[in-house]
Write a protein that holds these residues in place. Structure first.
Motif, PDB file in Angstrom:
ATOM      1  N   GLY A  41       0.793  -1.221   0.000  1.00  0.00           N
ATOM      2  CA  GLY A  41       0.000   0.000   0.000  1.00  0.00           C
ATOM      3  C   GLY A  41       0.829   1.277   0.000  1.00  0.00           C
ATOM      4  N   TYR A  42       2.169   1.128  -0.008  1.00  0.00           N
ATOM      5  CA  TYR A  42       3.070   2.271   0.017  1.00  0.00           C
ATOM      6  C   TYR A  42       4.095   2.146  -1.097  1.00  0.00           C
ATOM      7  N   LEU A  43       4.619   3.306  -1.547  1.00  0.00           N
ATOM      8  CA  LEU A  43       5.761   3.287  -2.450  1.00  0.00           C
ATOM      9  C   LEU A  43       6.977   2.831  -1.655  1.00  0.00           C
ATOM     10  N   PHE A  44       7.839   2.031  -2.251  1.00  0.00           N
ATOM     11  CA  PHE A  44       9.053   1.643  -1.544  1.00  0.00           C
ATOM     12  C   PHE A  44       9.977   2.845  -1.457  1.00  0.00           C
ATOM     13  N   ASN A  45      10.909   2.805  -0.547  1.00  0.00           N
ATOM     14  CA  ASN A  45      11.886   3.876  -0.374  1.00  0.00           C
ATOM     15  C   ASN A  45      13.258   3.263  -0.531  1.00  0.00           C
ATOM     16  N   SER A  46      14.119   3.899  -1.303  1.00  0.00           N
ATOM     17  CA  SER A  46      15.478   3.385  -1.481  1.00  0.00           C
ATOM     18  C   SER A  46      16.478   4.399  -0.951  1.00  0.00           C
ATOM     19  N   GLN A  47      17.516   3.900  -0.328  1.00  0.00           N
ATOM     20  CA  GLN A  47      18.601   4.716   0.201  1.00  0.00           C
ATOM     21  C   GLN A  47      19.900   4.189  -0.386  1.00  0.00           C
ATOM     22  N   HIS A  48      20.916   5.027  -0.435  1.00  0.00           N
ATOM     23  CA  HIS A  48      22.218   4.631  -0.974  1.00  0.00           C
ATOM     24  C   HIS A  48      23.290   4.937   0.054  1.00  0.00           C
ATOM     25  N   PHE A  49      24.185   3.968   0.287  1.00  0.00           N
ATOM     26  CA  PHE A  49      25.304   4.132   1.212  1.00  0.00           C
ATOM     27  C   PHE A  49      26.574   3.718   0.497  1.00  0.00           C
ATOM     28  N   ASN A  50      27.569   4.595   0.480  1.00  0.00           N
ATOM     29  CA  ASN A  50      28.846   4.290  -0.153  1.00  0.00           C
ATOM     30  C   ASN A  50      29.895   4.135   0.941  1.00  0.00           C
ATOM     31  N   PHE A  51      30.265   2.888   1.224  1.00  0.00           N
ATOM     32  CA  PHE A  51      31.282   2.592   2.219  1.00  0.00           C
ATOM     33  C   PHE A  51      32.526   1.989   1.578  1.00  0.00           C
ATOM     34  N   VAL A  52      32.766   2.325   0.297  1.00  0.00           N
ATOM     35  CA  VAL A  52      33.932   1.798  -0.398  1.00  0.00           C
ATOM     36  C   VAL A  52      35.207   2.263   0.292  1.00  0.00           C
ATOM     37  N   SER A  53      35.304   3.539   0.579  1.00  0.00           N
ATOM     38  CA  SER A  53      36.528   4.046   1.210  1.00  0.00           C
ATOM     39  C   SER A  53      36.249   4.733   2.541  1.00  0.00           C
ATOM     40  N   VAL A  64      13.263   6.429   7.899  1.00  0.00           N
ATOM     41  CA  VAL A  64      12.769   6.257   6.543  1.00  0.00           C
ATOM     42  C   VAL A  64      11.249   6.362   6.558  1.00  0.00           C
ATOM     43  N   SER A  65      10.734   7.313   5.806  1.00  0.00           N
ATOM     44  CA  SER A  65       9.281   7.481   5.687  1.00  0.00           C
ATOM     45  C   SER A  65       8.814   6.848   4.385  1.00  0.00           C
ATOM     46  N   LEU A  66       7.616   6.302   4.420  1.00  0.00           N
ATOM     47  CA  LEU A  66       7.027   5.715   3.220  1.00  0.00           C
ATOM     48  C   LEU A  66       5.818   6.540   2.801  1.00  0.00           C
ATOM     49  N   GLU A  67       5.684   6.727   1.509  1.00  0.00           N
ATOM     50  CA  GLU A  67       4.589   7.497   0.922  1.00  0.00           C
ATOM     51  C   GLU A  67       3.465   6.535   0.528  1.00  0.00           C
ATOM     52  N   PRO A  68       2.231   6.771   1.019  1.00  0.00           N
ATOM     53  CA  PRO A  68       1.121   5.902   0.591  1.00  0.00           C
ATOM     54  C   PRO A  68       0.935   5.978  -0.928  1.00  0.00           C
ATOM     55  N   VAL A  69       0.463   4.896  -1.512  1.00  0.00           N
ATOM     56  CA  VAL A  69       0.195   4.867  -2.954  1.00  0.00           C
ATOM     57  C   VAL A  69      -1.036   5.725  -3.219  1.00  0.00           C
ATOM     58  N   HIS A  70      -0.847   6.798  -3.975  1.00  0.00           N
ATOM     59  CA  HIS A  70      -1.945   7.660  -4.398  1.00  0.00           C
ATOM     60  C   HIS A  70      -1.479   8.439  -5.621  1.00  0.00           C
ATOM     61  N   GLU A  71      -2.410   9.036  -6.318  1.00  0.00           N
ATOM     62  CA  GLU A  71      -2.054   9.821  -7.496  1.00  0.00           C
ATOM     63  C   GLU A  71      -1.114  10.960  -7.099  1.00  0.00           C
ATOM     64  N   ASN A  72      -0.089  11.172  -7.883  1.00  0.00           N
ATOM     65  CA  ASN A  72       0.975  12.167  -7.676  1.00  0.00           C
ATOM     66  C   ASN A  72       1.977  11.796  -6.591  1.00  0.00           C
ATOM     67  N   ALA A  73       1.851  10.633  -5.965  1.00  0.00           N
ATOM     68  CA  ALA A  73       2.880  10.182  -5.026  1.00  0.00           C
ATOM     69  C   ALA A  73       4.159   9.977  -5.820  1.00  0.00           C
ATOM     70  N   ALA A  74       5.291  10.401  -5.248  1.00  0.00           N
ATOM     71  CA  ALA A  74       6.551  10.337  -5.983  1.00  0.00           C
ATOM     72  C   ALA A  74       7.695   9.970  -5.058  1.00  0.00           C
ATOM     73  N   ILE A  75       8.692   9.312  -5.631  1.00  0.00           N
ATOM     74  CA  ILE A  75       9.921   9.001  -4.914  1.00  0.00           C
ATOM     75  C   ILE A  75      11.098   9.230  -5.859  1.00  0.00           C
ATOM     76  N   ASN A 107       1.288  -3.996  -8.750  1.00  0.00           N
ATOM     77  CA  ASN A 107       0.303  -2.912  -8.829  1.00  0.00           C
ATOM     78  C   ASN A 107       0.011  -2.578 -10.288  1.00  0.00           C
ATOM     79  N   PRO A 108      -0.579  -3.523 -11.018  1.00  0.00           N
ATOM     80  CA  PRO A 108      -0.735  -3.342 -12.469  1.00  0.00           C
ATOM     81  C   PRO A 108      -1.713  -2.238 -12.870  1.00  0.00           C
ATOM     82  N   THR A 109      -2.490  -1.701 -11.935  1.00  0.00           N
ATOM     83  CA  THR A 109      -3.430  -0.629 -12.292  1.00  0.00           C
ATOM     84  C   THR A 109      -2.794   0.751 -12.234  1.00  0.00           C
ATOM     85  N   LEU A 110      -1.543   0.836 -11.778  1.00  0.00           N
ATOM     86  CA  LEU A 110      -0.867   2.127 -11.698  1.00  0.00           C
ATOM     87  C   LEU A 110      -0.291   2.526 -13.049  1.00  0.00           C
TER      88      LEU A 110
END
Length: 187
Positions: A41-53, A64-75, A107-110
């Motif tokens: 029921g929510y858009l997934f949230n992705s984060q990036h961590f660079n621990f190479v050096s 981390v906050s999640l945005e409910p699935v609705h029109e104009n929801a964006a990530i 979510n094939p109706t999106l």
């Protein structure tokens, strides 16, 4: 779920506490990681961590906050990577794109828009074209994963919608991004 982007594999999966929402993960040094947080029921949230050096072994607190699935929801898709001034997807992007494809299959109706954005380096006509080509590269990958072309539209914004002023390399890097936005909830 935590993915090692270099090794292209999941390294840890945890569930947050149902009352407090807290979670704990260990990110070993020497690699780049993608963290995916998701709930039905929510858009997934992705984060990036660079621990190479990174030699800083201090704990990182990440709410981390999640945005409910609705029109104009964006990530922002934080784990989509391109070489400088190129539109070909780098292999480290595939994990994120597979997550997007799985979300769309569930979510094939999106109907969604993939929006490409650049910083203000270079001319605006060039930035516009580059942002469109990057968005198209993402859409082409999704189409290759059985996502209907009717479900995905693309738009290039060039440098017209920066998140931050283009006054430092860090700000310009955040302005170079791919966004995922729900444009319609088809019946």
């Amino acid at each position: 779920e935590l993915y090692n982007l270099g090794a292209k594999k999941s390294v840890s999966k945890v569930f947050s506490d149902s009352v407090s929402g807290q979670y704990l993960m260990v990110l070993p040094g020497g690699s780049e990681y993608a963290l995916y947080v998701e709930k039905a029921g929510y858009l997934f949230n992705s984060q990036h961590f660079n621990f190479v050096s990174d030699k800083n072994y201090e704990p990182v607190r990440k709410d981390v906050s999640l945005e409910p699935v609705h029109e104009n929801a964006a990530i922002i898709l934080n784990n989509i990577f391109f070489a400088v001034d190129k539109f070909e997807l780098r292999p480290e992007s595939y994990t994120e794109l597979e997550k997007v494809a799985a979300f769309l299959l569930q979510n094939p109706t999106l109907k969604i828009e993939i929006g490409g954005h650049t910083d203000n380096t270079g001319s605006e006509p060039h930035n516009q074209q580059l942002s469109e080509k990057r968005a198209k590269s993402v859409a082409d990958f999704l189409n290759s994963q059985a996502i209907s072309k009717n479900q995905v539209q693309i738009k290039g914004y060039g440098s017209k919608k920066p998140l931050l002023p283009n006054t430092s390399e860090e700000s310009r890097q955040q302005n170079r991004r791919i966004e995922f936005r729900i444009v319609a909830l088809k019946p």
